[in-house]
Design a protein around this motif. Sequence first.
Motif, PDB file in Angstrom:
ATOM      1  N   ASN A 127       0.271  -8.356   1.128  1.00  0.00           N
ATOM      2  CA  ASN A 127       0.301  -9.571   1.960  1.00  0.00           C
ATOM      3  C   ASN A 127      -0.466  -9.385   3.268  1.00  0.00           C
ATOM      4  N   ALA A 128      -0.370  -8.183   3.825  1.00  0.00           N
ATOM      5  CA  ALA A 128      -0.987  -7.911   5.126  1.00  0.00           C
ATOM      6  C   ALA A 128      -2.441  -7.462   4.986  1.00  0.00           C
ATOM      7  N   GLY A 129      -2.895  -7.260   3.748  1.00  0.00           N
ATOM      8  CA  GLY A 129      -4.295  -6.895   3.525  1.00  0.00           C
ATOM      9  C   GLY A 129      -4.620  -5.433   3.796  1.00  0.00           C
ATOM     10  N   VAL A 130      -3.597  -4.558   3.684  1.00  0.00           N
ATOM     11  CA  VAL A 130      -3.851  -3.123   3.887  1.00  0.00           C
ATOM     12  C   VAL A 130      -3.860  -2.403   2.532  1.00  0.00           C
ATOM     13  N   LEU A 131      -4.395  -1.198   2.529  1.00  0.00           N
ATOM     14  CA  LEU A 131      -4.402  -0.377   1.320  1.00  0.00           C
ATOM     15  C   LEU A 131      -2.964   0.003   0.972  1.00  0.00           C
ATOM     16  N   THR A 132      -2.589  -0.132  -0.304  1.00  0.00           N
ATOM     17  CA  THR A 132      -1.195   0.129  -0.681  1.00  0.00           C
ATOM     18  C   THR A 132      -1.088   1.364  -1.576  1.00  0.00           C
ATOM     19  N   LEU A 133      -0.300   2.334  -1.095  1.00  0.00           N
ATOM     20  CA  LEU A 133      -0.103   3.603  -1.789  1.00  0.00           C
ATOM     21  C   LEU A 133       1.364   3.709  -2.190  1.00  0.00           C
ATOM     22  N   MET A 134       1.601   3.852  -3.475  1.00  0.00           N
ATOM     23  CA  MET A 134       2.984   3.927  -3.939  1.00  0.00           C
ATOM     24  C   MET A 134       3.334   5.348  -4.339  1.00  0.00           C
ATOM     25  N   VAL A 135       4.522   5.785  -3.916  1.00  0.00           N
ATOM     26  CA  VAL A 135       5.029   7.085  -4.350  1.00  0.00           C
ATOM     27  C   VAL A 135       6.297   6.881  -5.172  1.00  0.00           C
TER      28      VAL A 135
END
Length: 165
Positions: A127-135
């Motif tokens: 939503n915020a337009g940032v890179l999303t990293l999932m752990v």
Amino acid sequence: MNLVPDYLFDSIYTIDIERLRARGVTLLLADLDNTLIPYSQKLPTDDIRAWRDRLKAAGITLFILSNSRKPGRAKRFAEALGVPYMGHAGKPKPGGFRRAMAQMERKPQETAIVGDQIFTDIWGGNNAGVLTLMVKPIEFGTLFRRARYGVETPFRTRAKEGGTL
Ligand SMILES: [Mg+2]
């Protein structure tokens, strides 16, 4: 509505910090519970301190972005680690992400979020337009968390594995 993380990692420690920096990321927003420490723990471990140092050496600022409603939990952890923070961040709403970026004077393209939950960390980050990293969550603990992990699985499996960051 985008629920798919950009990249998937086993833990915060398998994120390639140099590659993250090479992509232009200088602000890493991090979820607290089950991303950095289990719910049962309060303070940063030596491993987290070393990880913060490696981020800093690479030119990436760590910022704790937590939805925790436990009074003082994010504050106590972040102050012990010596990093900025926000509690009650309201993920997945983008407001908390935007306030954190404004406070740190970074743009979305300079920012990433790392977290263990699709419906807060990843949805909010997208939503915020940032890179999303999932752990992967550090531990399951409750039946509710295990069930939620199951619901998240289709979205998790559509993410790229972290080696290609
Ligand atoms: Mg979490």
